[in-house]
Design an enzyme around this catalytic site. Sequence first.
Site, PDB file in Angstrom:
ATOM      1  N   LYS A  53    -136.385  -7.375 -23.053  1.00 37.46           N
ATOM      2  CA  LYS A  53    -136.543  -6.170 -22.251  1.00 37.46           C
ATOM      3  C   LYS A  53    -135.178  -5.559 -21.978  1.00 37.46           C
ATOM      4  O   LYS A  53    -134.206  -6.326 -21.923  1.00 37.46           O
ATOM      5  CB  LYS A  53    -137.288  -6.430 -20.943  1.00 37.46           C
ATOM      6  N   TYR A 113    -137.504  -4.711 -13.792  1.00 44.12           N
ATOM      7  CA  TYR A 113    -138.289  -5.773 -13.135  1.00 44.12           C
ATOM      8  C   TYR A 113    -139.149  -5.192 -12.012  1.00 44.12           C
ATOM      9  O   TYR A 113    -140.289  -5.617 -11.803  1.00 44.12           O
ATOM     10  CB  TYR A 113    -137.365  -6.853 -12.553  1.00 44.12           C
TER      11      TYR A 113
HETATM   12  P1  NAD Z   1    -124.834 -10.670 -24.312  1.00 36.14           P
HETATM   13  O1  NAD Z   1    -123.864  -9.550 -24.352  1.00 36.14           O
HETATM   14  O2  NAD Z   1    -124.438 -11.959 -23.698  1.00 36.14           O
HETATM   15  O3  NAD Z   1    -125.354 -10.993 -25.783  1.00 36.14           O
HETATM   16  C1  NAD Z   1    -125.642  -9.991 -26.713  1.00 36.14           C
HETATM   17  C2  NAD Z   1    -125.327 -10.511 -28.106  1.00 36.14           C
HETATM   18  O4  NAD Z   1    -125.603  -9.473 -29.046  1.00 36.14           O
HETATM   19  C3  NAD Z   1    -123.853 -10.882 -28.274  1.00 36.14           C
HETATM   20  O5  NAD Z   1    -123.788 -12.135 -28.896  1.00 36.14           O
HETATM   21  C4  NAD Z   1    -123.288  -9.782 -29.178  1.00 36.14           C
HETATM   22  O6  NAD Z   1    -122.264 -10.259 -30.011  1.00 36.14           O
HETATM   23  C5  NAD Z   1    -124.507  -9.386 -29.987  1.00 36.14           C
HETATM   24  N1  NAD Z   1    -124.511  -8.033 -30.543  1.00 36.14           N
HETATM   25  C6  NAD Z   1    -125.223  -7.682 -31.619  1.00 36.14           C
HETATM   26  N2  NAD Z   1    -125.044  -6.390 -31.909  1.00 36.14           N
HETATM   27  C7  NAD Z   1    -124.189  -5.903 -30.998  1.00 36.14           C
HETATM   28  C8  NAD Z   1    -123.643  -4.602 -30.793  1.00 36.14           C
HETATM   29  N3  NAD Z   1    -123.933  -3.568 -31.590  1.00 36.14           N
HETATM   30  N4  NAD Z   1    -122.829  -4.434 -29.735  1.00 36.14           N
HETATM   31  C9  NAD Z   1    -122.534  -5.457 -28.913  1.00 36.14           C
HETATM   32  N5  NAD Z   1    -123.035  -6.717 -29.081  1.00 36.14           N
HETATM   33  C10 NAD Z   1    -123.864  -6.934 -30.121  1.00 36.14           C
HETATM   34  O7  NAD Z   1    -126.126 -10.071 -23.592  1.00 36.14           O
HETATM   35  P2  NAD Z   1    -127.363 -10.865 -23.005  1.00 36.14           P
HETATM   36  O8  NAD Z   1    -127.169 -11.059 -21.558  1.00 36.14           O
HETATM   37  O9  NAD Z   1    -127.650 -12.034 -23.856  1.00 36.14           O
HETATM   38  O10 NAD Z   1    -128.516  -9.745 -23.153  1.00 36.14           O
HETATM   39  C11 NAD Z   1    -129.093  -9.447 -24.396  1.00 36.14           C
HETATM   40  C12 NAD Z   1    -130.489  -8.845 -24.163  1.00 36.14           C
HETATM   41  O11 NAD Z   1    -131.285  -9.758 -23.450  1.00 36.14           O
HETATM   42  C13 NAD Z   1    -130.494  -7.547 -23.359  1.00 36.14           C
HETATM   43  O12 NAD Z   1    -131.476  -6.682 -23.872  1.00 36.14           O
HETATM   44  C14 NAD Z   1    -130.885  -8.002 -21.960  1.00 36.14           C
HETATM   45  O13 NAD Z   1    -131.565  -7.004 -21.203  1.00 36.14           O
HETATM   46  C15 NAD Z   1    -131.809  -9.161 -22.275  1.00 36.14           C
HETATM   47  N6  NAD Z   1    -131.855 -10.181 -21.200  1.00 36.14           N
HETATM   48  C16 NAD Z   1    -133.052 -10.577 -20.720  1.00 36.14           C
HETATM   49  C17 NAD Z   1    -133.119 -11.529 -19.729  1.00 36.14           C
HETATM   50  C18 NAD Z   1    -134.458 -12.007 -19.219  1.00 36.14           C
HETATM   51  O14 NAD Z   1    -134.490 -12.724 -18.235  1.00 36.14           O
HETATM   52  N7  NAD Z   1    -135.550 -11.650 -19.869  1.00 36.14           N
HETATM   53  C19 NAD Z   1    -131.954 -12.065 -19.210  1.00 36.14           C
HETATM   54  C20 NAD Z   1    -130.729 -11.651 -19.718  1.00 36.14           C
HETATM   55  C21 NAD Z   1    -130.683 -10.704 -20.731  1.00 36.14           C
END
Ligand code: NAD
Length: 357
Positions: free
Chosen positions: A123, A208
Site C-alpha cells: 500500500k 490507514y
Molecule cells: P525502503 O525505502 O526501505 O525500501 C524500498 C526499496 O525499493 C529499497 O530497497 C530501494 O532500493 C528499492 N527501490 C526500487 N526502485 C526504487 C526507486 N526507483 N527509487 C528508490 N528506491 C527504489 O521502503 P519501505 O519502507 O520498505 O517501503 C516500501 C513500500 O512498502 C512502500 O510502498 C511502503 O508504503 C510500503 N510499506 C508498507 C508497510 C505495511 O505495514 N504494510 C510498512 C512499511 C512500508
Amino acid sequence: MTSGQNFEQKSAGESGRLPPVIDGPVLNIAIMGLGNYGHMIADAMKYCKRAKIAGAISGSPSKIKEWQSKYSIPEKNCYTYENFDEVKNNPDIDAVYIITPNSQHHGQCLRVAAAGKHVICEKPMAINATEGQEMVDACKKVGVKLLIGYRMHFEANTLEIIRMRNASEFGAIKFFQGLCGFKIDESAKNRLNYETAGGGAMMDMGIYAINGSRYMVGEEPVWVTAQEMKTDPEMFKERVDESITFQMGFPSGAVASCLSTYAANFLDKFFLLGEKGFAEMQPATGYYPIQAWTHNGKLEMGHDSHQTTQMDQMAMIILDGIKPTIPVDGEEGVKDMKIIDGIYKAVKTGQKVMLNL
Ligand code: NAD
C-alpha cells in the site's frame, strides 16, 4: 490514558476470525524491493506454512548476495529491475510481492502481470486511482490475482470488532475517528520525495485511516472534505503533504474525522461509536500487539506477527480461493486511491468532493 483503559479486562470469547492455516500447496514468492519492509516480510515468512520466499528482485548485486545467503535463495531465482520479466519462464516462482517506493508499483505490477505471475503489492497500490484501475485490469486480463498488503485485514482484534459490529453490538454506527502518523526525519528520502512517494503522509499513513474508516464503519464513503497544514515547507516540498485532516460521510449518515501526519509521534488510534456502544484501538495499525477496548471491556484476542498471518492467509486466498472477511484485492486498493484523489482535490479546491466507489 485512553478511555478504554479503565475497563476490567474481559475475554472476547472465541478467538480470532481467520480461517485456520490448513496444509496445502505453498505459494513461492519473489520479493521485489529489498528495503526495510521487504526484510520484515521475508523474516516473517520463515514462520509461514503456506508462503515461502523463493526469489529476490533488486537493483543492488550486494543486496541480492546478502538475501541469497540469508534466505537460501538460488541464483536462478534472482533478478534485476531490468530483467525481471524473465520470471515468466521460472516455474519456481508463483507470485511477486512488490515492496518498492509507491511510484514504482504501477509499472512493476503491469510487468509482473504480463509475466503471468500473481501480484501482491504494498500500500498504497499506486499513486492515484487511474493507475490502480490499470493494475486491476492488467491482472484480470491475464487471469492472475492482485492483492494489496493490507495486513490489518487479518488482525484478530480488528476482526473481532467487525464481528461485533455485524452482530449489531454497537447499534447503528454514528462516528469514526482515525488518527495516523509519526514524526518523520529527513533521512526518509523515498517518503519525502514526490517522485518516489507520489505524495506525503497521506500515501503512507493517512491510507490507514481511510481504509480503517471503511472497514470499521462497514460502508463506503460518499463524500470527503479535507484541510492541509504545513509547518515545514523546507522538508515537505510541493505535493508532499505534512498533515491533512479530512472528514468523510457515509450513506447511513455516519461520519469519519481523521488526521494524517508526518509531524507527530504516538499517533495510531481508531475510535468507532455506535448508538449502543463503542470500540477503541490504540495502537490500531502498528506492527506490535493491537490494544482494543469496547463498551464491554478489553479485547484479548492475542497477537501473531501481522506479516506471517497476512502471508499465510494470502497464500490461501491465491491457492485455495478462500475469501477474507475484509477484501484485500485490487478493487479494494482502488477504492482507497479514489478517496486519496478526492482528499487531494478537496485540499486544493476547499470544496466537498463527492465519491463514487
Ligand atoms: P525502503 O525505502 O526501505 O525500501 C524500498 C526499496 O525499493 C529499497 O530497497 C530501494 O532500493 C528499492 N527501490 C526500487 N526502485 C526504487 C526507486 N526507483 N527509487 C528508490 N528506491 C527504489 O521502503 P519501505 O519502507 O520498505 O517501503 C516500501 C513500500 O512498502 C512502500 O510502498 C511502503 O508504503 C510500503 N510499506 C508498507 C508497510 C505495511 O505495514 N504494510 C510498512 C512499511 C512500508
